[in-house]
Scaffold this active site. Sequence first.
Site, PDB file in Angstrom:
ATOM      1  N   ARG A  56       0.831  -1.217   0.000  1.00 31.25           N
ATOM      2  CA  ARG A  56       0.000   0.000   0.000  1.00 31.25           C
ATOM      3  C   ARG A  56       0.865   1.268   0.000  1.00 31.25           C
ATOM      4  O   ARG A  56       0.419   2.338  -0.401  1.00 31.25           O
ATOM      5  CB  ARG A  56      -0.984  -0.010   1.187  1.00 31.25           C
ATOM      6  N   TYR A 109     -17.145  14.381 -15.705  1.00 35.17           N
ATOM      7  CA  TYR A 109     -17.568  12.984 -15.485  1.00 35.17           C
ATOM      8  C   TYR A 109     -18.534  12.888 -14.285  1.00 35.17           C
ATOM      9  O   TYR A 109     -18.324  13.540 -13.265  1.00 35.17           O
ATOM     10  CB  TYR A 109     -16.315  12.123 -15.262  1.00 35.17           C
ATOM     11  N   ASP A 181      -7.979  16.752 -15.683  1.00 34.84           N
ATOM     12  CA  ASP A 181      -8.288  15.352 -15.960  1.00 34.84           C
ATOM     13  C   ASP A 181      -8.001  15.135 -17.445  1.00 34.84           C
ATOM     14  O   ASP A 181      -8.727  15.613 -18.312  1.00 34.84           O
ATOM     15  CB  ASP A 181      -9.761  15.072 -15.620  1.00 34.84           C
ATOM     16  N   LYS A 206      -8.717   3.871 -19.203  1.00 33.01           N
ATOM     17  CA  LYS A 206      -9.045   4.232 -20.568  1.00 33.01           C
ATOM     18  C   LYS A 206      -7.817   4.054 -21.490  1.00 33.01           C
ATOM     19  O   LYS A 206      -7.351   2.954 -21.616  1.00 33.01           O
ATOM     20  CB  LYS A 206      -9.607   5.657 -20.584  1.00 33.01           C
TER      21      LYS A 206
END
Length: 401
Positions: A56, A109, A181, A206
Site C-alpha cells: 500500500r 464525469y 483530468d 481508458k
Amino acid sequence: MKQRFATVTVHAGQRPDPVTGSLSTPIYQTSTFVFPDVATGARRFAGEEAGYIYTRLGNPTQAALEEKIAALEGAEAALAFGSGMAAISAVLLGLLRSGDHLLYGDSIYGCSHSLINELLPRWGITATAVDGTDLVAVAQAIQPNTKVFLLETPSNPTLKVVDIAAIAALCAPNAIQLVVDNTFASPALQLPLKLGAHVVVHSATKFIGGHGDVIAGVAAGPKALMDELRMTTLKDIGGVIAPFDAWLLLRGLKTLDVRVQRHCANAMQVAAFLDQHPMVERVYYPGLPHHPQYEIAQRQMSAPGSLISFEVRGGLEAGRRFIERLELCQLAVSLGDVDTLIQHPASMTHSIVPREERMATGITDGLIRLAVGIEDAADIIEDLAQGLAYVGSMPNLSAVR
Ligand code: PLP
C-alpha cells in the site's frame, strides 16, 4: 540522449530485472517486504532509508509504472491508484481543507460531479461549476478561498475543449492549483503540465490501459506534492493499485502512441461520415472545423482524440433503437479501449447529474457517445450506416419524437 514520446512509452521506467535479467518488469505480487533486521525496518518507517515496506506504500511494479507516467506527462513524479476516482479523490482531498472552495468545469464525469457535490460538502468544501470556455465567467467565479480548479478537456461527454494555458494564467495569480483530468486526450495528445497545470489525473482504465481489462488511475505533478499524497490520501484512504494491474498498464503503455494514432485516424473518418449523414442532427468532435473550440484543439492537442458525441434525428427513442441495432459497436460505458464502445450518457455515465444541469450543459436525452476503437474504420462506419438506415426507415419516427 533525449528520447521522443513513442520511445518513452516503450522504455521509461523499465530496466532489466537485476536478479534474472527479465526484460519485462516482473509483477511483484507481494503484500509485504522482508527487512534484514529491525534497525533497517525502523529506518524505512522513519523515511531515513529507501526501500519497500508494504505494497500500500509502494511496490516495484507500481514504481516502474509511476516512473513511466511521470516521463510521459513531463512531471517530476507520479502516483498510481486503484481507479481514476481513487486518483481524483486523493488529489482533491489532499489539496483542499475545510472552508476551501473548488471551481470545476461544468462538463465533467458523473462520479467527479457527485464527489464534488455530494461528498466534499460533508467536509466543509464548497464548489461552483463554471464554463471553462468562458474566461470572463471563470474570472468572476474565483472566490478569495478558491484553492483548486478541476478541469476536464476534452470534456465528458460534450467534448468541450478548454484552453488550459488561459485557465492556468487565471489560476496562477490567485494561487489556485489547476488539476486537469487528461483522460480523454491521454499524454499522447495533450500535456497539461507543459501548459501550466499543476497536477494531471487520469482514469488509466481508458487509453493508458487501452484494452478494457483493468480499472486504474494515475496522478502526476510536483514531487513534493506526490510524496505528500503518497503518505496521506493514498496511504490512509488506501486506493492503491494492485501489482498485476500496474503491470497491465505498463504493457498497455508500450503501444499507447500507435494505438492513439489509429484511434484518431478512425475517429476522423467516423466523424466525417456522421457529420454528413441525413439521420444525424448534430455531431460534437473537436476535429470538425465547425466545433466551437476547433482552433483551441488544433493548438493544444496533437490530434482531436477518438470520442465523438452525436444526436440521431428522432430523439431518445430513435437513439435507443439505433444503438440496439448495432452489431460491431458494443453498448458499454468506458472509452479508450481497442474495441469501439457506444453509450447513452443521460441514462448511463451522467444519470447521476440532475436533468436540469445535464440539459444546461448540452447532455440532452438524445445524446450518444461513441468511443471509436482501432478496428478497421470501414467496418465501424458500415455498422453505424446500417443502424442509421434502420432508424431512417422507421415510419413513425416523428410520432415517437
Ligand atoms: N475521469 C473521466 C474523464 C472518466 O471518463 C472517468 C471514467 O469514465 C473517470 C475519471 C473515473 O475513472 P475510473 O472509472 O477509472 O474510476
